[in-house]
Design a protein around this motif. Structure first.
Motif, PDB file in Angstrom:
ATOM      1  N   ALA A 245       0.824  -1.206   0.000  1.00 23.05           N
ATOM      2  CA  ALA A 245       0.000   0.000   0.000  1.00 23.05           C
ATOM      3  C   ALA A 245       0.861   1.260   0.000  1.00 23.05           C
ATOM      4  CB  ALA A 245      -0.924  -0.008   1.218  1.00 23.05           C
ATOM      5  N   GLU A 246       1.995   1.216   0.687  1.00 25.81           N
ATOM      6  CA  GLU A 246       2.860   2.393   0.804  1.00 25.81           C
ATOM      7  C   GLU A 246       3.714   2.593  -0.438  1.00 25.81           C
ATOM      8  OE1 GLU A 246       6.150   4.232   3.971  1.00 25.81           O
ATOM      9  OE2 GLU A 246       5.067   2.377   4.432  1.00 25.81           O
ATOM     10  N   TYR A 247       4.150   1.483  -1.056  1.00 22.13           N
ATOM     11  CA  TYR A 247       5.017   1.547  -2.238  1.00 22.13           C
ATOM     12  C   TYR A 247       4.409   0.708  -3.364  1.00 22.13           C
ATOM     13  CZ  TYR A 247       8.288   3.002   1.441  1.00 22.13           C
ATOM     14  OH  TYR A 247       8.882   3.644   2.492  1.00 22.13           O
ATOM     15  N   PRO A 248       3.344   1.188  -4.005  1.00 21.95           N
ATOM     16  CA  PRO A 248       2.620   0.367  -4.975  1.00 21.95           C
ATOM     17  C   PRO A 248       3.410   0.022  -6.238  1.00 21.95           C
ATOM     18  CG  PRO A 248       1.801   2.633  -4.971  1.00 21.95           C
ATOM     19  CD  PRO A 248       2.720   2.504  -3.803  1.00 21.95           C
ATOM     20  N   ASN A 249       4.402   0.787  -6.597  1.00 22.93           N
ATOM     21  CA  ASN A 249       5.141   0.554  -7.832  1.00 22.93           C
ATOM     22  C   ASN A 249       6.587   0.125  -7.595  1.00 22.93           C
ATOM     23  OD1 ASN A 249       2.937   1.361  -9.545  1.00 22.93           O
ATOM     24  ND2 ASN A 249       3.367   3.487  -8.927  1.00 22.93           N
ATOM     25  N   VAL A 250       6.840  -0.450  -6.441  1.00 24.56           N
ATOM     26  CA  VAL A 250       8.194  -0.861  -6.076  1.00 24.56           C
ATOM     27  C   VAL A 250       8.230  -2.367  -5.861  1.00 24.56           C
ATOM     28  CG1 VAL A 250       9.998  -0.648  -4.319  1.00 24.56           C
ATOM     29  CG2 VAL A 250       8.707   1.375  -5.022  1.00 24.56           C
ATOM     30  N   ARG A 251       9.286  -3.004  -6.367  1.00 23.16           N
ATOM     31  CA  ARG A 251       9.467  -4.434  -6.135  1.00 23.16           C
ATOM     32  C   ARG A 251       9.887  -4.647  -4.680  1.00 23.16           C
ATOM     33  NH1 ARG A 251      11.148  -9.197  -8.813  1.00 23.16           N
ATOM     34  NH2 ARG A 251       9.835  -8.404 -10.486  1.00 23.16           N
ATOM     35  N   LEU A 252       9.182  -5.521  -3.995  1.00 30.05           N
ATOM     36  CA  LEU A 252       9.518  -5.852  -2.611  1.00 30.05           C
ATOM     37  C   LEU A 252      10.355  -7.124  -2.591  1.00 30.05           C
ATOM     38  CD1 LEU A 252       6.156  -5.239  -0.685  1.00 30.05           C
ATOM     39  CD2 LEU A 252       8.165  -3.751  -0.809  1.00 30.05           C
ATOM     40  N   VAL A 253      11.471  -7.064  -1.889  1.00 30.67           N
ATOM     41  CA  VAL A 253      12.343  -8.218  -1.711  1.00 30.67           C
ATOM     42  C   VAL A 253      12.343  -8.568  -0.229  1.00 30.67           C
ATOM     43  CG1 VAL A 253      14.670  -9.148  -1.961  1.00 30.67           C
ATOM     44  CG2 VAL A 253      13.773  -7.556  -3.679  1.00 30.67           C
ATOM     45  N   LEU A 254      11.741  -9.689   0.104  1.00 29.19           N
ATOM     46  CA  LEU A 254      11.651 -10.103   1.498  1.00 29.19           C
ATOM     47  C   LEU A 254      12.870 -10.958   1.841  1.00 29.19           C
ATOM     48  CD1 LEU A 254       9.667  -9.769   3.868  1.00 29.19           C
ATOM     49  CD2 LEU A 254       8.740 -12.008   3.294  1.00 29.19           C
ATOM     50  N   ILE A 255      13.617 -10.544   2.858  1.00 29.38           N
ATOM     51  CA  ILE A 255      14.842 -11.227   3.279  1.00 29.38           C
ATOM     52  C   ILE A 255      14.538 -12.029   4.538  1.00 29.38           C
ATOM     53  CG2 ILE A 255      17.258 -10.925   3.927  1.00 29.38           C
ATOM     54  CD1 ILE A 255      17.111  -8.131   2.575  1.00 29.38           C
TER      55      ILE A 255
ATOM     56  N   ARG B 137      12.669 -11.382 -12.891  1.00 28.48           N
ATOM     57  CA  ARG B 137      11.475 -12.198 -13.006  1.00 28.48           C
ATOM     58  C   ARG B 137      10.356 -11.660 -12.122  1.00 28.48           C
ATOM     59  NH1 ARG B 137      13.486 -18.519 -13.113  1.00 28.48           N
ATOM     60  NH2 ARG B 137      15.090 -18.293 -14.729  1.00 28.48           N
ATOM     61  N   GLU B 138       9.171 -12.214 -12.320  1.00 30.25           N
ATOM     62  CA  GLU B 138       8.033 -11.798 -11.523  1.00 30.25           C
ATOM     63  C   GLU B 138       8.231 -12.230 -10.070  1.00 30.25           C
ATOM     64  OE1 GLU B 138       7.202 -15.909 -13.122  1.00 30.25           O
ATOM     65  OE2 GLU B 138       8.033 -14.024 -13.897  1.00 30.25           O
ATOM     66  N   PRO B 139       7.534 -11.607  -9.130  1.00 29.08           N
ATOM     67  CA  PRO B 139       7.644 -12.023  -7.719  1.00 29.08           C
ATOM     68  C   PRO B 139       7.290 -13.497  -7.562  1.00 29.08           C
ATOM     69  CG  PRO B 139       6.502  -9.925  -7.888  1.00 29.08           C
ATOM     70  CD  PRO B 139       6.648 -10.439  -9.298  1.00 29.08           C
ATOM     71  N   GLY B 140       7.771 -14.046  -6.447  1.00 32.27           N
ATOM     72  CA  GLY B 140       7.487 -15.449  -6.160  1.00 32.27           C
ATOM     73  C   GLY B 140       8.691 -16.349  -6.298  1.00 32.27           C
ATOM     74  N   HIS B 141       9.860 -15.785  -6.692  1.00 32.69           N
ATOM     75  CA  HIS B 141      11.069 -16.577  -6.835  1.00 32.69           C
ATOM     76  C   HIS B 141      11.995 -16.364  -5.628  1.00 32.69           C
ATOM     77  CE1 HIS B 141       9.630 -16.763 -10.987  1.00 32.69           C
ATOM     78  NE2 HIS B 141      10.348 -17.865 -11.092  1.00 32.69           N
ATOM     79  N   LEU B 142      12.907 -17.321  -5.439  1.00 34.77           N
ATOM     80  CA  LEU B 142      13.823 -17.302  -4.299  1.00 34.77           C
ATOM     81  C   LEU B 142      15.266 -17.347  -4.769  1.00 34.77           C
ATOM     82  CD1 LEU B 142      11.273 -19.399  -3.530  1.00 34.77           C
ATOM     83  CD2 LEU B 142      12.506 -19.499  -1.381  1.00 34.77           C
ATOM     84  N   TRP B 143      16.103 -16.632  -4.042  1.00 36.48           N
ATOM     85  CA  TRP B 143      17.550 -16.725  -4.252  1.00 36.48           C
ATOM     86  C   TRP B 143      18.195 -17.055  -2.907  1.00 36.48           C
ATOM     87  CZ3 TRP B 143      21.298 -12.373  -3.215  1.00 36.48           C
ATOM     88  CH2 TRP B 143      22.618 -12.754  -3.529  1.00 36.48           C
ATOM     89  N   LEU B 144      19.046 -18.078  -2.914  1.00 34.71           N
ATOM     90  CA  LEU B 144      19.739 -18.501  -1.696  1.00 34.71           C
ATOM     91  C   LEU B 144      21.085 -17.799  -1.632  1.00 34.71           C
ATOM     92  CD1 LEU B 144      19.020 -22.350  -1.878  1.00 34.71           C
ATOM     93  CD2 LEU B 144      17.586 -20.520  -0.942  1.00 34.71           C
ATOM     94  N   TYR B 145      21.250 -16.944  -0.634  1.00 34.94           N
ATOM     95  CA  TYR B 145      22.493 -16.192  -0.477  1.00 34.94           C
ATOM     96  C   TYR B 145      23.401 -16.935   0.490  1.00 34.94           C
ATOM     97  CZ  TYR B 145      25.802 -12.560   0.715  1.00 34.94           C
ATOM     98  OH  TYR B 145      26.962 -11.872   0.927  1.00 34.94           O
ATOM     99  N   GLU B 146      24.593 -17.334   0.015  1.00 33.14           N
ATOM    100  CA  GLU B 146      25.448 -18.223   0.801  1.00 33.14           C
ATOM    101  C   GLU B 146      26.826 -17.641   1.088  1.00 33.14           C
ATOM    102  OE1 GLU B 146      25.473 -22.253  -0.761  1.00 33.14           O
ATOM    103  OE2 GLU B 146      23.757 -21.771  -2.028  1.00 33.14           O
ATOM    104  N   ASP B 147      27.061 -16.360   0.851  1.00 35.18           N
ATOM    105  CA  ASP B 147      28.417 -15.822   0.941  1.00 35.18           C
ATOM    106  C   ASP B 147      28.796 -15.253   2.302  1.00 35.18           C
ATOM    107  OD1 ASP B 147      28.889 -16.518  -1.634  1.00 35.18           O
ATOM    108  OD2 ASP B 147      28.467 -14.541  -2.473  1.00 35.18           O
ATOM    109  N   SER B 148      27.848 -15.021   3.180  1.00 32.87           N
ATOM    110  CA  SER B 148      28.186 -14.455   4.486  1.00 32.87           C
ATOM    111  C   SER B 148      29.061 -15.429   5.278  1.00 32.87           C
ATOM    112  CB  SER B 148      26.915 -14.159   5.278  1.00 32.87           C
ATOM    113  OG  SER B 148      27.237 -13.648   6.544  1.00 32.87           O
TER     114      SER B 148
END
Length: 333
Positions: free
Chosen positions: A94-104, A158-169
């Motif tokens: 609702a606050e950012y209607p035109n922004v891609r949200l990346v949930l971490i 790509r469209e929302p709904g995809h996952l990326w596994l971050y392993e470098d930390s």
């Protein structure tokens, strides 16, 4: 989509450098405009936390104060009911209607994702980054396997709904481990993995304390404090079996009168923060030899020449200990 912002939720009990490094690196790789760090005030999947909402948010603000593009977000604090991620995402949409949200999220949350409220809807609304702790395998639920992308660039293309596994930390630590270290008086680990502003806040507010400290914990806390100010030739002597007045005696050398005083003061201040006040302190006005009595632990801080002259360690060597034990045995006959 014109831009992408990250949303990283957690109880942050407390926030630590593992959080900060992993999110910073992932945000840089993905080119996120900013990251909202959302405090999970009333998490439905956790039974309890150790610090209050107010303390956890204060620590979050301190840790992010000098981090450009990181925002301490209180929207779940302002929500009176349980904190469900689907509701938090809806508020961002609702606050950012035109922004891609990346949930971490952390890897430990991924396996339980299918149990989250309105899971099917939630998955489709955002892109997902999964932070993996070093040495821990990520368990991807079967229904999400096809959504995993290999390259981070694919995640925002790509469209929302995809996952990326971050392993470098490369920081392998958890908030639970830090709370345990703090509650048992082992601050060295906390000093290594907490931002200094957060550690100072914890000390000031006396968070994560346990009632009382046993002799072993007091001894370890004193040794840690002495090491922090570079005490020389630290010797711990276990006298529990031959002494009525203490369990441990600690002897340490300071390079000058000023250093001797600083060592004694650091040990005393460190224990006071844990609720243990010295019973007695002698010699601080001179500085050649300061004795601090913590009850079950007695600390001797000495100039090297004074330590050599009095040779306290010799008074408690194996031969003397054997004689004391023999004397006690005869008295008990």
């Amino acid at each position: 989509m014109t831009s992408a912002i990250g949303v990283f939720g957690g109880t942050f009990d407390p926030i630590h450098l593992g959080h900060l490094q992993a999110v910073t690196e992932a945000a840089d790789v993905l080119g996120l405009e900013r990251v909202h760090w959302v405090l999970s005030a009333r998490p439905p999947h956790k039974n309890s936390v150790s610090a209050s909402i107010a303390h956890r948010f204060a620590m979050l603000q301190l840790a992010l104060a000098d981090k450009v593009g990181f925002v301490a977000d209180d929207r779940e604090i302002r929500r009176a009911e349980k904190s469900y991620t689907i509701d938090t995402v809806a508020s961002f949409v609702a606050e950012y209607p035109n922004v891609r949200l990346v949930l971490i999220i952390g890897a430990d949350s991924l396996s339980g994702l299918p149990s989250w409220s309105r899971y099917e809807t939630l998955v489709e609304q955002v892109s997902w980054v999964v932070l993996q702790r070093p040495g821990y395998a990520v368990s991807v639920p079967d229904e999400l396997q096809a959504r995993v992308v290999e390259n981070p660039s694919d995640l925002v293309r790509r469209e929302p709904g995809h996952l990326w596994l971050y392993e470098d930390s490369n920081i392998d630590i958890s908030s639970t481990e830090i709370r345990t270290a703090l509650s048992t008086g082992h601050e060295k680990l906390a000093q290594e993995y907490l931002p200094s502003s957060v550690l100072n806040y914890i000390r000031t507010k006396q968070l994560y304390k346990i009632p009382g400290m046993n002799p072993e914990q007091i001894k370890d806390q004193v040794v840690d404090a002495l090491e922090n100010v570079k005490g020389q030739d630290i010797k711990v002597i276990d006298i529990a079996d031959i002494s009525d007045f203490a369990d441990f005696m600690i002897v340490v050398s300071g390079t000058s009168d000023t250093h001797v005083k600083a060592l004694a003061r650091e040990a005393s201040d460190s224990l006071r923060k844990q609720g243990v006040k010295p019973l007695n302190e002698d010699g601080a006005d001179v500085g050649e030899w300061v004795l601090v009595d913590f009850g079950d632990v007695v600390l001797h801080v000495m100039r090297p020449e004074v330590r050599q002259y009095y040779d306290l360690e010799k008074l408690w060597d194996e031969d003397v200990r054997a004689l004391v034990k023999q004397h006690r045995a005869r008295e008990e006959e």
